[in-house]
Design a protein around this motif. Structure first.
Motif, mmCIF file in Angstrom:
data_model
loop_
_atom_site.group_PDB
_atom_site.id
_atom_site.type_symbol
_atom_site.label_atom_id
_atom_site.label_comp_id
_atom_site.label_asym_id
_atom_site.label_seq_id
_atom_site.Cartn_x
_atom_site.Cartn_y
_atom_site.Cartn_z
ATOM 1 N N VAL A 48 -14.003 0.709 3.255
ATOM 2 C CA VAL A 48 -12.691 1.167 3.709
ATOM 3 C C VAL A 48 -12.055 2.078 2.664
ATOM 4 C CG1 VAL A 48 -10.333 0.427 4.218
ATOM 5 C CG2 VAL A 48 -12.252 -0.755 5.259
ATOM 6 N N LYS A 49 -12.233 1.726 1.388
ATOM 7 C CA LYS A 49 -11.690 2.576 0.318
ATOM 8 C C LYS A 49 -12.380 3.936 0.326
ATOM 9 C CE LYS A 49 -10.551 0.874 -3.684
ATOM 10 N NZ LYS A 49 -10.599 0.293 -5.051
ATOM 11 N N ARG A 93 -5.364 -6.781 0.177
ATOM 12 C CA ARG A 93 -5.216 -6.340 1.567
ATOM 13 C C ARG A 93 -6.280 -5.302 1.927
ATOM 14 N NH1 ARG A 93 1.235 -6.026 3.040
ATOM 15 N NH2 ARG A 93 1.896 -7.859 1.858
ATOM 16 N N LEU A 94 -6.685 -4.497 0.971
ATOM 17 C CA LEU A 94 -7.757 -3.540 1.218
ATOM 18 C C LEU A 94 -9.058 -4.270 1.524
ATOM 19 C CD1 LEU A 94 -8.085 -0.418 1.170
ATOM 20 C CD2 LEU A 94 -8.923 -0.657 -1.168
ATOM 21 N N ALA A 129 -8.851 -5.513 5.056
ATOM 22 C CA ALA A 129 -9.119 -4.419 5.997
ATOM 23 C C ALA A 129 -10.620 -4.161 6.106
ATOM 24 C CB ALA A 129 -8.395 -3.152 5.553
ATOM 25 N N LEU A 131 -3.582 -0.640 7.264
ATOM 26 C CA LEU A 131 -3.663 -0.131 5.897
ATOM 27 C C LEU A 131 -2.414 0.673 5.557
ATOM 28 C CD1 LEU A 131 -5.384 0.130 3.356
ATOM 29 C CD2 LEU A 131 -6.460 2.149 4.349
ATOM 30 N N THR A 186 0.459 -1.647 5.018
ATOM 31 C CA THR A 186 0.308 -2.281 3.707
ATOM 32 C C THR A 186 0.863 -1.376 2.610
ATOM 33 O OG1 THR A 186 -1.612 -3.609 4.331
ATOM 34 C CG2 THR A 186 -1.395 -3.053 2.005
#
Length: 235
Positions: A115-116, A146-147, A150, A212, A215
């Motif tokens: 995701v990052k 939170r990342l 996700a 995201l 967040t």
């Protein structure tokens, strides 16, 4: 000088070449009086395979997802042409998203969760501004948690696709491989899988992107236009 052309997304062309045209060929032109079962299958698979190779060569998009797509098309052709048990088709349909989902999970054990890499990068978001605000609010650790959550959501969306692909393939494709009926059912599978699987998966990924962004907003106070990179705002 970089001579590689800039790749611009063309979703309607992708849909036409990879889904609609192959489905029409499989369902309407696989009879013995037209292309035949083998000829129809080869012609139908030539469109997504040729288009995928064109994209890879033309824009040098040698990425994991594209290669999996080409592998999927090649495996489908192999199952049909070698007249393997249709059970292998269901397994293949489930295996591709399952492999992606596993890759997403494995990425959580590396410094760069998927995701990052996909969303929290300078091409999509103003990473430097977000990091600065996170440090100012002492929220960097909470953001990383939170990342990670996700990332698990993304893996779950691919898990959903894997299950639905398997169920749909088992339900629709019941005729022996190498027959006209098999081709017609394969065409139906290709056509139905887009609205029944791809669209829900896309909605889930959009929901994850919204999660995201919320967040980032909650932890930094930044609005959406402040979060997006200048490249995204220009599109």
């Amino acid at each position: 000088m970089n001579s590689t052309p800039t790749h611009k997304p063309r979703p309607m062309i992708d849909l036409m070449v990879s889904v609609i045209l192959p489905s029409i060929i499989l369902m309407k032109f696989s009879g013995e009086s037209e292309l035949g079962a083998a000829g129809g299958l080869i012609a139908a698979l030539a469109f997504p395979l040729g288009w995928g190779l064109f994209e890879l060569v033309r824009y040098r998009k040698y990425n994991f997802i594209a290669l999996l797509g080409l592998a999927s098309v090649s495996l489908t052709g192999g199952i049909g042409l070698f007249e393997l048990d249709t059970q292998w088709l269901a397994i293949k349909e489930a295996a591709i998203p399952a492999i992606i989902g596993i890759a997403v999970l494995v990425s959580t054990f590396t410094p760069y969760p998927l995701v990052k890499a996909l969303l929290f990068n300078p091409d999509v978001m103003d990473v430097n501004k977000i990091k600065q605000r996170l440090e100012e609010h002492d929220s960097a650790t909470a953001f990383e948690r939170r990342l990670m959550k996700a990332t698990y959501f993304v893996a779950g969306s691919f898990g959903f696709s894997a299950v639905m692909n398997y169920v749909l393939a088992k339900y629709i494709v019941t005729s022996p491989a190498g027959t006209q009926a098999f081709n017609e059912e394969l065409g139906q599978l290709t056509l139905y899988s887009y609205p029944m699987i791809a669209l829900p998966s896309m909605v889930m990924l959009m929901a994850i992107f919204y999660y995201l962004w919320r967040t980032i907003h909650d932890l930094t106070g930044l609005e959406l236009e402040e979060v997006l990179s200048s490249k995204m705002q220009q599109k």
